[in-house]
Design a protein around this motif. Structure first.
Motif, short mmCIF file in Angstrom:
data_model
loop_
_atom_site.label_atom_id
_atom_site.label_comp_id
_atom_site.label_asym_id
_atom_site.label_seq_id
_atom_site.Cartn_x
_atom_site.Cartn_y
_atom_site.Cartn_z
N MET A 1 13.41 12.59 0.43
CA MET A 1 13.04 11.28 -0.11
C MET A 1 13.27 10.14 0.90
SD MET A 1 14.40 11.25 -3.99
CE MET A 1 14.26 9.47 -4.09
N SER A 2 14.06 10.41 1.97
CA SER A 2 14.31 9.33 2.93
C SER A 2 13.00 8.91 3.58
CB SER A 2 15.26 9.80 4.03
OG SER A 2 16.46 10.21 3.46
N PHE A 3 12.82 7.62 3.82
CA PHE A 3 11.66 7.09 4.53
C PHE A 3 10.35 7.43 3.82
CE2 PHE A 3 15.05 8.01 7.65
CZ PHE A 3 15.45 6.70 7.86
N ASP A 4 10.39 7.50 2.49
CA ASP A 4 9.16 7.65 1.73
C ASP A 4 8.55 6.27 1.48
OD1 ASP A 4 10.74 6.47 -0.18
OD2 ASP A 4 10.67 8.13 -1.60
N GLU A 5 7.54 6.20 0.61
CA GLU A 5 6.85 4.92 0.43
C GLU A 5 7.77 3.82 -0.09
OE1 GLU A 5 2.93 4.85 -1.67
OE2 GLU A 5 2.56 6.29 -0.04
N ASP A 6 8.65 4.17 -1.04
CA ASP A 6 9.56 3.16 -1.59
C ASP A 6 10.45 2.58 -0.50
OD1 ASP A 6 8.59 3.37 -4.08
OD2 ASP A 6 10.28 4.50 -4.93
N ALA A 7 10.98 3.50 0.32
CA ALA A 7 11.88 3.05 1.39
C ALA A 7 11.11 2.24 2.43
CB ALA A 7 12.55 4.26 2.05
N ALA A 8 9.89 2.70 2.77
CA ALA A 8 9.10 2.01 3.79
C ALA A 8 8.72 0.60 3.32
CB ALA A 8 7.85 2.83 4.10
N ASP A 9 8.46 0.45 2.02
CA ASP A 9 8.09 -0.87 1.48
C ASP A 9 9.15 -1.92 1.74
OD1 ASP A 9 5.72 -0.15 0.52
OD2 ASP A 9 6.31 0.03 -1.59
N VAL A 10 10.42 -1.51 1.65
CA VAL A 10 11.50 -2.49 1.75
C VAL A 10 12.25 -2.39 3.08
CG1 VAL A 10 11.85 -2.66 -0.75
CG2 VAL A 10 13.12 -0.94 0.55
N TYR A 11 11.85 -1.45 3.95
CA TYR A 11 12.62 -1.19 5.17
C TYR A 11 12.87 -2.45 6.00
CZ TYR A 11 14.14 0.61 9.62
OH TYR A 11 14.87 0.82 10.77
N ASP A 12 11.80 -3.20 6.26
CA ASP A 12 11.97 -4.35 7.15
C ASP A 12 12.87 -5.42 6.54
OD1 ASP A 12 10.58 -3.31 9.24
OD2 ASP A 12 8.68 -4.24 8.72
N ASP A 13 12.94 -5.49 5.23
CA ASP A 13 13.81 -6.48 4.58
C ASP A 13 15.25 -5.98 4.52
OD1 ASP A 13 11.65 -8.11 4.15
OD2 ASP A 13 11.13 -7.07 2.29
N LEU A 14 15.40 -4.71 4.15
CA LEU A 14 16.76 -4.20 3.92
C LEU A 14 17.44 -3.78 5.20
CD1 LEU A 14 16.65 -1.97 0.74
CD2 LEU A 14 17.37 -4.34 1.00
N ALA A 15 16.66 -3.15 6.10
CA ALA A 15 17.30 -2.51 7.26
C ALA A 15 17.27 -3.38 8.50
CB ALA A 15 16.62 -1.18 7.54
N ARG A 16 16.75 -4.62 8.37
CA ARG A 16 16.64 -5.41 9.58
C ARG A 16 18.01 -5.63 10.19
NH1 ARG A 16 13.27 -10.10 8.37
NH2 ARG A 16 15.17 -11.02 7.59
N ARG A 17 18.10 -5.36 11.46
CA ARG A 17 19.40 -5.43 12.13
C ARG A 17 19.69 -6.81 12.67
NH1 ARG A 17 21.06 -0.42 14.64
NH2 ARG A 17 22.81 -1.69 15.30
#
Ligand code: SAM
Length: 237
Positions: A1-17
């Protein structure tokens, strides 16, 4: 489930370093005129900025959802992305710079896979090329109570975000999920990692006939010490 569509949708907001401004010049001076290859290119957080400086950047990723986010950004269509496991480094040619950042090497879940990655990277590096690995230092895991933690990442009126993590020292595995609770429901963002200490990375490099050329605590070339929480390693021949 990692890096699926749900994760990709929010990745830039949540994971921004927020470390992109320091990361890109560091990589640029090693790439010189390139080309460069990013393992686990994801949404192009780093690759697009490096490419904007005139360096050809290729990528490898196995998540079509993450790569779709990259493609949707300006310049994203021009990046050549090979879909597959980056441990294979299944690309033609050689690169002056190959890099894997934001703990992504640890997404390879066994020591064998990580060593295989180093070996395949070595086969695709120019003689003067650099392999850059950026990851956390696992020291904090040994201070966890009962090998686990729950961290309140954000508490807002409409949403609570928690980081939930469990560590197994024997296998060097971390199971983690970023959990969002809001009126819209519960959203999970799971990730499993097999971490390695810097010294283990150095041994993997030696197995691949590479050696450590530089080690820093961050992209601004901060001194790496026993209290550093992050490590930037540069390997080469
Ligand atoms: C933490 S994200 C990092 C993305 C990007 N490098 C960044 O710094 O924002 C990890 C990326 O690596 C990809 N990935 C993880 N394991 C992989 C594997 N074995 N082969 C290919 N891609 C992988 C995921 O799909 C995801 O896009």
């Amino acid at each position: 489930m990692s890096f699926d569509e749900d994760a990709a949708d929010v990745y830039d907001d949540l994971a921004r370093r927020g470390d992109e401004m320091e990361t890109v010049p560091f990589l640029e001076q090693l790439a010189r005129d390139g080309p460069a290859l990013e393992l686990g290119i994801g949404t192009g957080r780093i690759a697009l900025r490096l490419a904007a400086r005139g360096i050809r950047v290729d990528g490898i990723d196995f998540s079509s959802a993450m790569v779709a986010q990259l493609r949707a950004k300006p310049g994203g269509a021009e990046i050549a992305v090979t879909m597959g496991n980056f441990a294979d480094v299944a690309v033609p040619g050689t690169y002056r710079l190959i890099y894997v950042v934001f703990n992504t090497l640890f997404n390879l879940l066994t020591q064998d896979e990580q060593v295989r990655c180093f070996e395949n990277v070595a086969a695709h590096l120019t003689d003067d090329g650099s392999f850059v690995v950026e990851a956390f230092v696992p020291a904090f895991l040994h201070r966890l109570r009962d090998g686990q933690h729950v961290d309140a990442e954000a508490i807002e009126a409409g949403e609570v975000r928690l980081d939930v993590l469990r560590h197994d020292m024997a296998t060097q595995m971390i199971e983690e999920s970023h959990v969002s609770l809001s009126r819209a429901g519960v959203r999970l963002n799971p990730v499993v990692q097999r971490y390695a200490w810097p010294s283990e990375l150095d041994l993997m490099a030696r197995i691949a006939r590479l050696r450590l050329k530089e080690r820093w605590a961050g992209w601004n070339q901060e001194l790496f010490t026993s209290t550093s929480s992050n490590v930037v390693s540069v390997f080469g021949r």
